[in-house]
Design an enzyme around this catalytic site. Sequence first.
Site, PDB file in Angstrom:
ATOM      1  CG  PHE A 127      38.894  44.108  42.311  1.00  0.00           C
ATOM      2  CD1 PHE A 127      38.296  43.577  41.175  1.00  0.00           C
ATOM      3  CD2 PHE A 127      39.725  45.205  42.170  1.00  0.00           C
ATOM      4  CE1 PHE A 127      38.536  44.113  39.919  1.00  0.00           C
ATOM      5  CE2 PHE A 127      39.979  45.749  40.926  1.00  0.00           C
ATOM      6  CZ  PHE A 127      39.386  45.209  39.791  1.00  0.00           C
ATOM      7  CG  ASP A 129      39.745  42.855  49.363  1.00  0.00           C
ATOM      8  OD1 ASP A 129      39.095  43.879  49.632  1.00  0.00           O
ATOM      9  OD2 ASP A 129      40.904  42.898  48.927  1.00  0.00           O
ATOM     10  CG  ASP A 203      38.558  47.897  44.089  1.00  0.00           C
ATOM     11  OD1 ASP A 203      39.804  47.878  44.229  1.00  0.00           O
ATOM     12  OD2 ASP A 203      37.796  47.121  44.685  1.00  0.00           O
ATOM     13  CG  ASP A 208      45.514  53.691  45.457  1.00  0.00           C
ATOM     14  OD1 ASP A 208      46.021  52.599  45.765  1.00  0.00           O
ATOM     15  OD2 ASP A 208      45.488  54.127  44.292  1.00  0.00           O
TER      16      ASP A 208
END
Length: 230
Positions: A127, A129, A203, A208
């Site tokens: 993802f 970003d 991811d 994390d």
Amino acid sequence: EGKPITDPKFYSKITIEELGEVLRSDNPEASVPLLEERVTCLHEVGTKLIEKYNGTFVTCLKECNKSCQKLLQTIVQDFPCFKDEATYQGHRVAIYKRAQILVGDIWACFRGKGLGQFDDIETITMFADYRVPQVLIHYGAMKYSEELMEKLTTAQLLKNGSEYEVEIRSVSIQTVELVADQVRKIFKSEGLEKLPVNSIIIDHFLWDYRRKYAEMLESIPYHKTLSIYY
């Protein structure tokens, strides 16, 4: 406070004032960025769910027939605020961060069963970003040019859809795919082929890791972009 924020009948007509109240900070000095855009997104999604999907996203899930790619296409076609695309040197680039994390979260929350069963889940990418690239830089899996590093260290905003922003996000996706390939090879050599390996899991680990070691990673710059697609 009794506001049915998850009901499309409510958020399809929510006002800027109402959403601002819902998203208020405990810091009275802070304001929510892109508040008008957020309201527009909620109106768009809520209206479409009511008009086409019986007021529930569950309908979308059932219609995808356990194919995350079919669900992904439904999301970006029927809910334009998820259509995270850019033009890069004349080529259309589809990143679909929020659309894919929506699929990935459903898969993870349902542990790949029931409404979260997707037979092609391995086709979902990471993802893309701003935080995961920071961890990839930390590990040495990615490296920024001196020119780009200068922009990032001086906190220059990168416009959504600009070359640098598209490159950072796209290279992050490719890097995580290469990491996944390497993990599969390691697992195979150790007789662990049955363990699931996909970009969603990687991811989650990287995200994390960044949260756990936030102070240590703070010295690594990350790009800043105002956008509804993150």
